[in-house]
Motif scaffolding. Structure first.
Motif, short mmCIF file in Angstrom:
data_model
loop_
_atom_site.label_atom_id
_atom_site.label_comp_id
_atom_site.label_asym_id
_atom_site.label_seq_id
_atom_site.Cartn_x
_atom_site.Cartn_y
_atom_site.Cartn_z
N ALA A 91 0.84 -1.21 0.00
CA ALA A 91 0.00 0.00 0.00
C ALA A 91 0.87 1.25 0.00
CB ALA A 91 -0.94 0.00 1.21
N ARG A 92 1.96 1.23 0.74
CA ARG A 92 2.88 2.38 0.75
C ARG A 92 3.48 2.60 -0.63
NH1 ARG A 92 5.65 1.45 6.60
NH2 ARG A 92 4.16 2.71 7.77
N GLU A 93 3.85 1.53 -1.30
CA GLU A 93 4.40 1.65 -2.65
C GLU A 93 3.38 2.27 -3.60
OE1 GLU A 93 6.00 -2.10 -4.02
OE2 GLU A 93 7.25 -2.29 -2.24
N ARG A 94 2.13 1.81 -3.51
CA ARG A 94 1.07 2.39 -4.35
C ARG A 94 0.89 3.87 -4.03
NH1 ARG A 94 -1.35 -2.53 -2.97
NH2 ARG A 94 -2.70 -1.52 -1.44
N LEU A 95 0.94 4.19 -2.75
CA LEU A 95 0.78 5.58 -2.32
C LEU A 95 1.92 6.45 -2.87
CD1 LEU A 95 -0.88 7.56 -0.64
CD2 LEU A 95 0.45 6.89 1.35
N GLU A 96 3.14 5.94 -2.86
CA GLU A 96 4.28 6.69 -3.40
C GLU A 96 4.11 6.94 -4.89
OE1 GLU A 96 7.73 4.43 -2.28
OE2 GLU A 96 7.48 4.92 -0.15
N ARG A 97 3.60 5.93 -5.63
CA ARG A 97 3.37 6.11 -7.06
C ARG A 97 2.27 7.15 -7.29
NH1 ARG A 97 3.92 0.46 -7.03
NH2 ARG A 97 1.67 0.18 -7.24
N ILE A 98 1.23 7.10 -6.48
CA ILE A 98 0.15 8.08 -6.60
C ILE A 98 0.68 9.48 -6.29
CG2 ILE A 98 -2.02 8.87 -5.56
CD1 ILE A 98 -2.74 5.84 -5.28
N GLN A 99 1.50 9.60 -5.23
CA GLN A 99 2.05 10.90 -4.88
C GLN A 99 2.94 11.44 -5.99
OE1 GLN A 99 1.28 12.86 -2.03
NE2 GLN A 99 2.19 14.31 -3.46
N ALA A 100 3.73 10.59 -6.62
CA ALA A 100 4.57 11.02 -7.73
C ALA A 100 3.70 11.53 -8.88
CB ALA A 100 5.47 9.87 -8.19
N GLY A 101 2.60 10.86 -9.13
CA GLY A 101 1.67 11.31 -10.17
C GLY A 101 1.06 12.65 -9.82
N LEU A 102 0.67 12.83 -8.57
CA LEU A 102 0.12 14.12 -8.13
C LEU A 102 1.16 15.23 -8.27
CD1 LEU A 102 -1.90 13.10 -4.96
CD2 LEU A 102 -2.82 14.03 -7.08
N ARG A 104 3.58 15.36 -10.45
CA ARG A 104 3.70 15.68 -11.86
C ARG A 104 2.53 16.57 -12.32
NH1 ARG A 104 5.37 10.83 -11.40
NH2 ARG A 104 4.52 9.22 -12.63
N LEU A 105 1.34 16.23 -11.86
CA LEU A 105 0.17 17.04 -12.22
C LEU A 105 0.29 18.46 -11.66
CD1 LEU A 105 -2.64 14.39 -11.77
CD2 LEU A 105 -1.90 15.45 -13.93
N ASP A 106 0.74 18.59 -10.41
CA ASP A 106 0.93 19.91 -9.82
C ASP A 106 1.94 20.73 -10.63
OD1 ASP A 106 -0.90 19.51 -7.78
OD2 ASP A 106 0.62 18.93 -6.30
N TYR A 107 3.01 20.07 -11.05
CA TYR A 107 4.03 20.75 -11.86
C TYR A 107 3.41 21.23 -13.17
CZ TYR A 107 8.10 21.48 -14.78
OH TYR A 107 9.03 22.03 -15.63
N GLY A 118 0.99 34.71 -19.24
CA GLY A 118 1.68 35.37 -20.35
C GLY A 118 3.18 35.20 -20.37
N HIS A 119 3.67 34.24 -19.65
CA HIS A 119 5.11 34.02 -19.63
C HIS A 119 5.58 33.06 -20.71
CE1 HIS A 119 4.33 35.45 -15.45
NE2 HIS A 119 5.31 36.25 -15.80
N GLY A 120 4.71 32.73 -21.64
CA GLY A 120 5.10 31.86 -22.76
C GLY A 120 5.41 30.45 -22.32
N GLY A 121 5.81 29.67 -23.28
CA GLY A 121 6.14 28.29 -22.99
C GLY A 121 6.97 27.71 -24.10
N SER A 122 7.48 26.56 -23.84
CA SER A 122 8.29 25.88 -24.85
C SER A 122 7.70 24.51 -25.10
CB SER A 122 9.74 25.79 -24.36
OG SER A 122 9.78 25.11 -23.12
N VAL A 123 8.54 23.57 -25.37
CA VAL A 123 8.11 22.20 -25.62
C VAL A 123 7.43 21.64 -24.37
CG1 VAL A 123 8.93 19.88 -26.21
CG2 VAL A 123 10.00 21.89 -27.24
N PRO A 124 6.29 20.95 -24.52
CA PRO A 124 5.62 20.39 -23.35
C PRO A 124 6.54 19.47 -22.55
CG PRO A 124 4.26 20.14 -25.29
CD PRO A 124 5.60 20.64 -25.76
N GLN A 125 6.46 19.59 -21.25
CA GLN A 125 7.24 18.74 -20.34
C GLN A 125 6.30 18.12 -19.33
OE1 GLN A 125 10.30 21.00 -18.49
NE2 GLN A 125 11.30 21.56 -20.39
N CYS A 126 6.67 16.96 -18.87
CA CYS A 126 5.86 16.30 -17.85
C CYS A 126 6.24 16.82 -16.48
CB CYS A 126 6.01 14.77 -17.93
SG CYS A 126 4.90 13.90 -16.84
N SER A 127 7.52 16.81 -16.19
CA SER A 127 8.00 17.35 -14.92
C SER A 127 9.49 17.58 -15.04
CB SER A 127 7.72 16.38 -13.77
OG SER A 127 8.56 15.25 -13.88
N LYS A 128 10.05 18.19 -14.04
CA LYS A 128 11.50 18.43 -14.03
C LYS A 128 12.27 17.13 -14.06
CE LYS A 128 11.11 22.79 -11.63
NZ LYS A 128 11.39 23.53 -10.42
#
Length: 130
Positions: A91-102, A104-107, A118-128
């Motif tokens: 369950a902790r492993e699943r939670l860590e994967r879910i948190q990583a997904g969250l 990425r979404l927050d980013y 209005g700060h423009g953008g470049s090529v789409p990125q998933c996360s840092k």
């Protein structure tokens, strides 16, 4: 209690209760003289426990093993504890994967906030860290 009453009491379908009995999560439920399942207090306590553990995302397979060990008595306490530890770790492993997904979404949402400001953008990125 009849199966319909147990189903209503615990918010589980009658089909699910029959399935739990068929796969060994519930011992053979006593039947009355008409052949209708008659759940006693112990049966209901097991249904409650199963529902609780399923709510904690314990797998059916782990629950079957746990219940088989339970039937063998206190000599299996350590083995039962180990099953719960393994399920907690999963369950902790699943939670860590879910948190990583969250994360990425927050980013990504923050990226869109920048674009909309209005700060423009470049090529789409998933996360840092992708």
């Amino acid at each position: 209690m009849r199966i319909a009453e147990v189903a209503e009491e615990y918010g589980i379908s009658a089909d699910t209760l029959r399935y739990y009995e068929r796969i060994g999560l519930l011992p053979r439920v006593h039947r009355n003289t008409s052949g209708i399942r008659d759940y006693d207090e112990d049966d209901c306590m097991r249904v409650s426990f199963i529902k609780c553990m399923r709510g904690a995302n314990v797998s059916i397979e782990a629950l079957i093993e746990y219940m088989q060990l339970f039937e063998q008595g206190d000599a299996t306490l350590e083995a039962r504890k180990q099953i719960l530890i393994e399920q907690r770790d999963a369950a902790r492993e699943r939670l860590e994967r879910i948190q990583a997904g969250l994360d990425r979404l927050d980013y990504k949402i923050a990226h869109y906030d920048e674009l909309l400001a209005g700060h423009g953008g470049s090529v789409p990125q998933c996360s840092k860290s992708n």
